[in-house]
Design an enzyme around this catalytic site. Structure first.
Site, PDB file in Angstrom:
ATOM      1  N   TRP A  49       0.651  -1.186   0.037  1.00 58.79           N
ATOM      2  CA  TRP A  49       0.166   0.093  -0.005  1.00 58.79           C
ATOM      3  C   TRP A  49       0.957   1.282   0.167  1.00 58.79           C
ATOM      4  O   TRP A  49       0.490   2.361  -0.235  1.00 58.79           O
ATOM      5  CB  TRP A  49      -1.001  -0.020   1.204  1.00 58.79           C
ATOM      6  CG  TRP A  49      -0.416   0.385   2.400  1.00 58.79           C
ATOM      7  CD1 TRP A  49       0.798  -0.190   3.013  1.00 58.79           C
ATOM      8  CD2 TRP A  49      -0.749   1.208   3.564  1.00 58.79           C
ATOM      9  NE1 TRP A  49       1.159   0.222   4.373  1.00 58.79           N
ATOM     10  CE2 TRP A  49       0.210   1.215   4.509  1.00 58.79           C
ATOM     11  CE3 TRP A  49      -1.682   2.100   3.430  1.00 58.79           C
ATOM     12  CZ2 TRP A  49       0.172   2.183   5.928  1.00 58.79           C
ATOM     13  CZ3 TRP A  49      -1.883   3.161   4.776  1.00 58.79           C
ATOM     14  CH2 TRP A  49      -0.891   2.942   5.623  1.00 58.79           C
ATOM     15  N   ASP A  50       2.178   1.126   0.315  1.00 57.14           N
ATOM     16  CA  ASP A  50       3.029   2.369   0.211  1.00 57.14           C
ATOM     17  C   ASP A  50       3.075   2.967  -1.037  1.00 57.14           C
ATOM     18  O   ASP A  50       3.096   4.248  -1.216  1.00 57.14           O
ATOM     19  CB  ASP A  50       4.587   1.616   0.215  1.00 57.14           C
ATOM     20  CG  ASP A  50       4.853   1.203   1.709  1.00 57.14           C
ATOM     21  OD1 ASP A  50       3.927   0.158   2.090  1.00 57.14           O
ATOM     22  OD2 ASP A  50       5.686   1.258   2.353  1.00 57.14           O
ATOM     23  N   GLU A  97       0.269  -2.209  12.730  1.00 57.32           N
ATOM     24  CA  GLU A  97       0.591  -3.415  12.826  1.00 57.32           C
ATOM     25  C   GLU A  97       0.942  -3.940  14.439  1.00 57.32           C
ATOM     26  O   GLU A  97       1.100  -5.252  14.476  1.00 57.32           O
ATOM     27  CB  GLU A  97       1.762  -3.825  11.866  1.00 57.32           C
ATOM     28  CG  GLU A  97       1.177  -3.612  10.463  1.00 57.32           C
ATOM     29  CD  GLU A  97       2.462  -3.700   9.352  1.00 57.32           C
ATOM     30  OE1 GLU A  97       3.540  -3.972  10.101  1.00 57.32           O
ATOM     31  OE2 GLU A  97       2.222  -3.446   8.198  1.00 57.32           O
ATOM     32  N   LYS A 143       2.215   1.450  16.258  1.00 62.00           N
ATOM     33  CA  LYS A 143       3.163   1.421  15.409  1.00 62.00           C
ATOM     34  C   LYS A 143       3.640   2.791  14.644  1.00 62.00           C
ATOM     35  O   LYS A 143       4.610   3.279  14.390  1.00 62.00           O
ATOM     36  CB  LYS A 143       3.240   0.033  14.642  1.00 62.00           C
ATOM     37  CG  LYS A 143       4.515   0.048  13.512  1.00 62.00           C
ATOM     38  CD  LYS A 143       4.529  -0.827  12.347  1.00 62.00           C
ATOM     39  CE  LYS A 143       5.816  -0.966  11.496  1.00 62.00           C
ATOM     40  NZ  LYS A 143       5.641  -1.792  10.316  1.00 62.00           N
ATOM     41  N   GLN A 144       2.636   3.206  14.136  1.00 58.23           N
ATOM     42  CA  GLN A 144       2.542   4.240  13.321  1.00 58.23           C
ATOM     43  C   GLN A 144       1.377   4.885  13.233  1.00 58.23           C
ATOM     44  O   GLN A 144       0.214   4.565  13.697  1.00 58.23           O
ATOM     45  CB  GLN A 144       3.071   3.649  11.622  1.00 58.23           C
ATOM     46  CG  GLN A 144       2.103   2.761  11.062  1.00 58.23           C
ATOM     47  CD  GLN A 144       2.749   2.248   9.769  1.00 58.23           C
ATOM     48  OE1 GLN A 144       3.604   1.584   9.753  1.00 58.23           O
ATOM     49  NE2 GLN A 144       2.006   2.471   8.707  1.00 58.23           N
TER      50      GLN A 144
END
Length: 753
Positions: A360-361, A489, A559-560
């Protein structure tokens, strides 16, 4: 500064290329020729200070050579002084063991020693340079003693026009030598390939002969989709092992040596490219390459005023992202492009390089910036998804669903190739499919091409919608998604991850829109819109924020960036108070080892809620801790934490901060109209201002100039065929080429008519 004489020289040499090689070159499109002429005009006006923005110098190499520049041309790529060359779309390994097939880096040449009379001089370069404007890396050495003067320049680059060719060049200048000078070259290609079996071929090719190898990959990725191994053909301009000596005769003052590798999946193309390249003079070969890079920089660039270090970081980021993308003008037609992985085309053998897979990046992090580089590049990336619909259908069926479910990681066949370490991610991160649909929506909003919408976007959106229909659960009041993982994640197997549910909602809305534009409706109730309307979007009314998922407890480490993506890039409707609360709740819980692009999204979203101090803090945090100083190569994680090198995902987020954050450029659909909105703009911190040249919208190009004194100017630099009107406050303007307007303090909306 490039003076008129140099400009004339380049023009003359370009004409020589056209005249002398007409039979060997494809016809240059008229628009491309106009771009070339514009380059000569624009670049001759650049000051020496501006030129320096494209030159990154270092007297030393990074302690970890993994952070050397990665160079590519969309067909092949490699990391300077690394042991691998990779080719677009060529993978080896079954299923989750599939990864880019490593070709030994036979281009990894360097002068090791100079022998003169009885002594030997080991070569330790004085300076290393990454030349962004012309797209090459060079290293320099100078020696002077007892009347002998020697200067060496070595440079390497993947050719941007002859894009099957990789080039190493050596330039030697010598005075005062009364005996021959022996220059000893070493080659360090690394060990044998783990992916290919190589065998020699007959090198004869008319009057020209050169060494040829055939490489055959050892394992198929998926036998249902790949029936034969990948074959490549590699040609070498010289036939020597890992050492080679060149002699500079006594009294000879200059020497030029060139080593060329060409490679393709078609033998005749590898041979033809080699035959064409080795006939060219050094000047013409290099300038044909440099012209392509200058065409790119002329079409898109970001000028930073008053901060050379930031300018280097911006330009290097653009360069690293662009050089993994296909050359748009080539000597031989390109084949299909197989996507852009998080660390680019020049990497992919290692787990740390994500094996060269697509995530998906591409759609969420890199594509918004790439669309501004060139909508043709964006179309090629989305074409990869279109051409791998079959793999997505197979993935949906294998996991018990309908329609098309794009795999979390894809490579050659478009089937799931996730690393065996992390199977739960592939099972749960279903948001990649609606992420792709939202990228289709954004591309249509930028280009407003109905033909492309119905040919490419609609078939993908339709089948993803069918997958989502089969994936949601209806409790009679709301639709839910269970057993999912969002961008964070660290939390798996959750229910109603808010990011996932929102992108599902919006992708279903776009699928319904695309159907209304491309096919006749039958009058039946729209199931897609019903699911979109009743999708569960978690919201805590008391605390006025969005919990990340059902059961999420405030303060849990993530995580992000996850929830904060709802504001930008997803542009989910909410109040600024709610959006600010989301930011405040999640800024303190991103883990220290999180990836770079999280902070870029915090910066953009804090700008949108007008917290400029925090936005500036996160903008700088989003790049300063992630860039290795020597050549501005990005790491996935902060210095001190392990992570991928040449992390294009982080670069994509960083560039969005400039264009879509401080530049405030947003593109969206309003009914059937495409709209580009520019609201409040801000000067980049630690700069005197910046200009974004080449913003793409509705087949036109714009520039946006933002100054530290608060002024903002929008200009149309190239007008396309679509009619556009501009609304500033309550005043309407027809947009024509060279139209310019002061937007200071106003909101501007460009709209297709």
């Amino acid at each position: 500064m490039i003076d008129a004489r140099k400009t004339l020289s380049l023009s003359v040499q370009f004409n020589e290329i056209r005249t002398n090689n007409e039979s060997e070159m494809t016809e240059m499109p008229a628009m491309h020729a106009e771009i070339i002429l514009a380059i000569f005009t624009s670049f001759c006006l650049l000051s020496s200070a501006e030129i320096s923005e494209y030159v990154i110098k270092s007297e030393r190499l990074p302690p970890d050579l993994n952070f050397m520049p990665t160079l590519g041309n969309g067909h092949m790529g490699y990391t300077v002084f690394g042991d691998a060359i990779f080719m677009n779309g060529v993978y080896n390994g079954e299923g989750g063991n599939s990864r880019r097939a490593r070709i030994p880096n036979w281009l990894n040449l360097s002068v090791a020693k100079i022998q003169y009379e009885e002594w030997e001089l080991a070569i330790i370069p004085d300076m290393f340079e990454l030349q962004l404007q012309d797209g090459y890396f060079r290293w320099l050495f100078a020696y002077e003693a007892n009347g002998l003067q020697v200067k060496l320049e070595q440079r390497t680059y993947p050719h941007r026009y002859y894009n099957r060719a990789l080039i190493y060049e050596l330039f030697v200048q010598c005075t005062g030598a009364i005996d021959p000078l022996l220059i000893k070259l070493n080659r360090k290609p690394g060990g044998k390939s783990e992916a290919f079996d190589f065998s020699p071929l007959d090198s004869a090719n008319g009057t020209v002969s050169f060494k040829m190898l055939q490489g055959v990959t050892r394992r198929l990725e998926h036998r249902n989709f790949q029936t034969e191994p990948r074959k490549i053909f590699v040609a070498f301009s010289d036939d020597w092992k890992n050492e080679h000596t060149i002699e500079l005769s006594a009294g000879q003052e200059e020497l030029y040596y060139r080593y060329v590798i060409t490679a393709d999946e078609r033998e005749e193309i590898a041979r033809q490219e080699m035959a064409e390249v080795i006939k060219l003079t050094p000047e013409i070969l290099f300038q044909r390459h440099a012209l392509e890079w200058r065409a790119f920089w002329s079409d898109f660039n970001i000028q930073i005023d008053g901060n050379l270090e930031l300018s280097h970081i911006v330009n290097a980021g653009i360069f690293y992202l662009a050089n993994s993308l296909p050359s748009l003008n080539t000597s031989h037609l390109n084949g299909a492009y197989f996507g852009l992985s998080p660390t680019g085309l020049g990497r992919g053998q290692l787990d740390a390089d994500y094996e060269g897979h697509n995530f998906w990046d591409t759609e969420i992090w890199m594509l918004p910036a790439i669309t501004q580089f060139s909508t043709r590049w964006a179309e090629q990336l989305l074409q990869y998804r279109f051409e791998h619909l079959r793999g997505a259908r197979y993935n949906a069926k294998q996991t018990g669903y309908q329609g098309a479910r794009y795999p979390w990681e894809s490579a050659y066949t478009g089937t799931e190739v996730i690393n065996p370490c992390c199977l739960e991610i592939a099972a749960e991160e279903i948001h990649i499919s609606p992420d792709i649909v939202l990228a289709l929506q954004h591309h249509y909003a930028v280009t407003h091409s109905k033909e492309w919408l119905c040919r490419v976007a609609w078939p993908i959106a339709k089948e993803v919608a069918e997958f989502l229909v089969s994936r949601v659960r209806d409790d009679g009041r709301k639709f839910h998604l269970e057993g999912v993982m969002g961008p964070d994640e660290d939390h798996s197997n959750v229910t109603d991850n808010v990011y996932t549910n929102v992108v599902v909602k919006q992708s279903l809305e776009f699928a319904s829109f695309a159907r209304s534009m491309c096919v006749l409706t039958d009058g039946r109730p729209d199931v897609w819109l019903d699911i979109a309307r009743r999708m569960q979007i978690l919201y805590d009314e008391k605390l006025d924020y969005h919990p990340q998922h059902l059961g999420y407890k405030r303060g849990e480490i993530v995580k992000q960036a996850d929830v904060v993506l709802l504001g930008y890039p997803i542009q989910f409707a909410m109040s600024n108070v709610t959006r600010r609360n989301d930011l405040l709740n999640y800024e303190a819980v991103i883990r220290e080892s999180g990836p770079a692009m999280s902070w870029s999204m915090f910066a953009i979203n804090f700008l949108d809620v007008k917290d400029i101090e925090k936005a500036n803090l996160y903008f700088q945090r989003g790049y300063k801790d992630y860039i290795r100083p020597e050549f501005k190569v990005w790491s996935e994680n902060k210095i001190g934490f392990q992570g991928s090198a040449n992390f294009l995902t982080g670069i994509g987020g960083f560039l969005q901060t400039i264009v879509n954050g401080y530049g405030s450029v947003r593109v969206q659909l309003d009914g059937n109209q495409s709209v580009m909105v520019i609201q409040k703009t801000y000067c980049l911190p630690t700069s005197k201002g910046f200009t974004i040249n080449g913003i793409k919208f509705a087949q036109s190009r714009f520039s946006l100039k933002i100054r530290a004194n608060g002024t903002t100017t929008l200009s149309c630099v190239e007008k396309g065929d679509l009619n556009i009107e501009l609304l500033v406050d309550t005043q309407k303007y027809a947009v024509q080429e060279h139209f310019s307007i002061d937007l200071t303090g106003s909101t501007a909306s460009l709209r297709t008519i």
